[in-house]
Scaffold this motif. Structure first.
Motif, PDB file in Angstrom:
ATOM      1  N   GLU A   1       0.818  -1.214   0.000  1.00  0.00           N
ATOM      2  CA  GLU A   1       0.000   0.000   0.000  1.00  0.00           C
ATOM      3  C   GLU A   1       0.850   1.263   0.000  1.00  0.00           C
ATOM      4  O   GLU A   1       0.475   2.282  -0.571  1.00  0.00           O
ATOM      5  N   THR A   2       2.020   1.209   0.632  1.00  0.00           N
ATOM      6  CA  THR A   2       2.887   2.389   0.704  1.00  0.00           C
ATOM      7  C   THR A   2       3.547   2.709  -0.638  1.00  0.00           C
ATOM      8  O   THR A   2       4.062   3.812  -0.822  1.00  0.00           O
ATOM      9  N   LEU A   3       3.545   1.754  -1.558  1.00  0.00           N
ATOM     10  CA  LEU A   3       4.243   1.952  -2.836  1.00  0.00           C
ATOM     11  C   LEU A   3       3.303   2.033  -4.032  1.00  0.00           C
ATOM     12  O   LEU A   3       3.742   2.387  -5.137  1.00  0.00           O
TER      13      LEU A   3
ATOM     14  N   GLU B   1       0.911   4.063  -4.922  1.00  0.00           N
ATOM     15  CA  GLU B   1       0.753   5.365  -5.556  1.00  0.00           C
ATOM     16  C   GLU B   1       1.941   5.678  -6.456  1.00  0.00           C
ATOM     17  O   GLU B   1       1.790   6.172  -7.575  1.00  0.00           O
ATOM     18  N   SER B   2       3.148   5.353  -5.977  1.00  0.00           N
ATOM     19  CA  SER B   2       4.341   5.559  -6.786  1.00  0.00           C
ATOM     20  C   SER B   2       4.344   4.661  -8.014  1.00  0.00           C
ATOM     21  O   SER B   2       4.753   5.071  -9.101  1.00  0.00           O
TER      22      SER B   2
ATOM     23  N   PHE C   1      10.385  10.856  -1.311  1.00  0.00           N
ATOM     24  CA  PHE C   1      10.272  10.138  -0.038  1.00  0.00           C
ATOM     25  C   PHE C   1      11.572   9.379   0.165  1.00  0.00           C
ATOM     26  O   PHE C   1      12.438   9.317  -0.721  1.00  0.00           O
TER      27      PHE C   1
END
Length: 554
Positions: free
Chosen positions: A287-289, A291-292, A302
């Motif tokens: 989930e943290t990646l 968007e990238s 980041f």
């Protein structure tokens, strides 16, 4: 003309018409090359002499005639030759009945008088199939477009073989091809060609059929997908209609049904077919990646962003972006995706200005998106924006007849080159009785495993068909339908895996290392240990260099 009829495990597999000198053995230089490691490269020669036909051993260890090893022996009608796991019967003249103690060949093998029956030749190459009539003058098959039956196959010679009339029968003659002609795994230069017997040349196959035989019922192919099911045909027709448009499409179906194949078919039929097709699995990205991954990022946006990176939308500009498992997309990222769909612009993480992109979106999911919307896990406005045209792919258990067609197709693609394997009716019945929770992907895995576990002969029986079911296991911990197969050691499984990988990759060691993810040193050691040096390598091709250390997988 005198002939040899070859048997394996009691089944007659081919007949070879003898010339003045016919070499038998395991080497490709022989007139009949039998795939058996027990045979010498040139095991024996059958030759014509003034006083009849003689067998001359060339192995140095003797060749069994009538059960006794000989160095040289005159062959009488019905003489029985043992050639490793193969057996050959010598017939001095066609139509002569065998005497006492001799094996009688099948009654329908007695040659008819006059011209052979009208026939046609079915050619299968490159996933396509067609027929050509066989005339009294014969048919030449090869890669050269001037041949009577041209084949588009890189491993077929310009003039590969000829099918001709001989003694009231149809016969096959290899025309000095480079890669050989194979019947039931044996390389032949000339042989009788009965109806229905598959002949392998390169990656193509030919089959002789009666001229007026009805066309066999077969599944239709659509962009790599094979089905005769009505619901699937409707889905194919929908792809044909929607493909040229710019409408967003969502493909709905269970895991393993082939949703990405539908997405690629939509791309192939669109005006964007020359642009990129970029697949993104939303469930496989943290989930943290995510968007990238979708929108890209600027350098320093980041921690760990050491350079600028384009996202999937930029990569797919002027093409198609396939968002697989869209139902797993985090809720807080869905408004950003909606903005891209509505405005056609993306903003990299850490960027101050958006970038215009032209992308067609095709999404897919195994979840019920309407239920996701009602539960508050998927935005309703995004749902309507993505599901302009929904396409539902039915599960395999609801596609009558497709299991058989797919199993036969997967077997033909995965079988070792030159070996015409087939399913027994019992094995097909076992496949058709299963409910396939993993759908087409699971069926392909079952077929590949059946190749490893098959026994002797060309027919794959029900014992080789095993299922890896992830549903609740039985109380006793397993049964004959589970992945565990009793009686096979790990060494036997490893040997079969390496052997089949060599055949699939035409003997390329580096490709085997990459495919099986086994260390280079282990692959080379096992090849030497089990004598697989020539496995999969086309005849006459020099050994490839050892794989580089970069290809080694720990």
């Amino acid at each position: 003309m005198p002939e040899l009829a070859f048997f394996r495990h009691g089944e007659e597999l081919l007949r070879v018409t003898l010339t003045d000198r016919t070499a038998l053995g395991s080497g490709p230089e022989c007139d009949v090359s039998l795939p058996d490691p027990a045979l010498a490269r040139v095991q024996a020669v059958v030759e014509r002499r003034a006083d009849g036909w003689w067998l001359v051993d060339r192995s140095g260890a003797g060749t069994a005639v009538g059960g006794a090893p000989v160095r040289e022996a005159r062959l009488g009608d019905g003489a029985d030759l043992a050639l490793g796991a193969w057996r050959a019967l010598f017939r001095a003249a066609e139509g002569v009945a065998p005497g006492a103690g001799e094996t009688r060949l099948r009654a329908h093998d007695e040659p008819p008088a006059g011209a052979p029956p009208p026939a046609r030749l079915r050619l299968r190459a490159g996933g396509r199939e067609r027929t050509v009539p066989v005339t009294a003058a014969g048919v030449v098959v090869g890669k050269d477009p001037t041949c009577d039956a041209p084949l588009d196959d890189a491993f077929v010679s310009a003039r590969h073989l000829r099918v001709e009339a001989r003694g009231g029968r149809w016969a096959l003659v290899d025309l000095g091809s480079t890669n050989g002609t194979f019947i039931s795994g044996a390389r032949v230069t000339r042989a009788e060609l009965p109806f229905g017997l598959p002949v392998q040349l390169g990656d193509a196959e030919i089959v002789l059929e009666p001229r007026e035989a009805p066309e066999p019922a077969r599944a239709e192919a659509f962009e790599g997908m094979i089905s005769r099911d009505a619901a699937m045909r409707q889905a194919f027709e929908l792809v044909e209609r929607v493909g040229p448009s710019e409408a967003a499409v969502t493909i709905l179906g269970e895991t393993g049904t082939g949703k990405e194949l539908f997405a690629r078919a939509l791309h192939a039929r669109s005006a964007r077919r020359d642009g990129p097709f970029i697949p993104v699995n939303c469930s496989a990205i943290a989930e943290t990646l995510i968007e990238s991954e979708l929108f890209g990022h600027e350098k320093g946006a980041f921690s760990g962003a050491e350079r600028m990176r384009k996202g999937a939308f930029e990569e797919a500009d002027r093409g198609t972006l396939f968002l697989d498992e869209i139902g797993e997309l985090p809720l807080d990222l869905q408004p950003k995706l909606l903005r891209v769909l509505e405005l056609g612009e993306v903003k990299r993480v850490g960027a101050s200005r958006p970038i215009q992109v032209s992308v067609r979106i095709v999404a897919a999911t195994h979840r019920d998106l309407r239920a996701q919307v009602r539960a508050g896990r998927f935005r309703e406005d995004l749902f309507y924006r993505l599901c302009v045209v929904p396409i539902t792919v039915p599960p395999l258990r609801r596609r009558a007849g497709d299991v058989r067609a797919l199993a036969e197709t997967f077997l033909a693609r995965a079988a070792p080159r030159g070996v015409a394997l087939r399913w027994s009716e019992e094995a097909l019945a076992k496949l058709e009785a299963y409910d396939w929770p993993g759908n087409v992907r699971q069926l392909r895995n079952v077929v590949q495993r059946a190749l490893l576990f098959r026994g002797e002969g060309l027919a794959i029986g029900p014992a080789a068909v095993t299922f890896e079911d992830t549903r609740a296991a039985p109380a006793d911990g397993g049964d004959d339908d589970t992945l565990y197969v009793r009686g096979l050691t790990l060494e036997e499984i490893e040997r079969e895996a390496i052997r089949l990988s060599l055949r699939r990759n035409r003997g390329k060691r580096a490709a085997v290392v990459k495919e099986l993810r086994i260390a280079k040193s282990t692959v080379m050691k096992r090849i030497g240990q089990w004598g697989l040096h020539d496995e999969g390598r086309p005849p006459g091709e020099a050994p490839d260099p050892e794989p580089d250390d970069e290809a080694e997988v720990a």
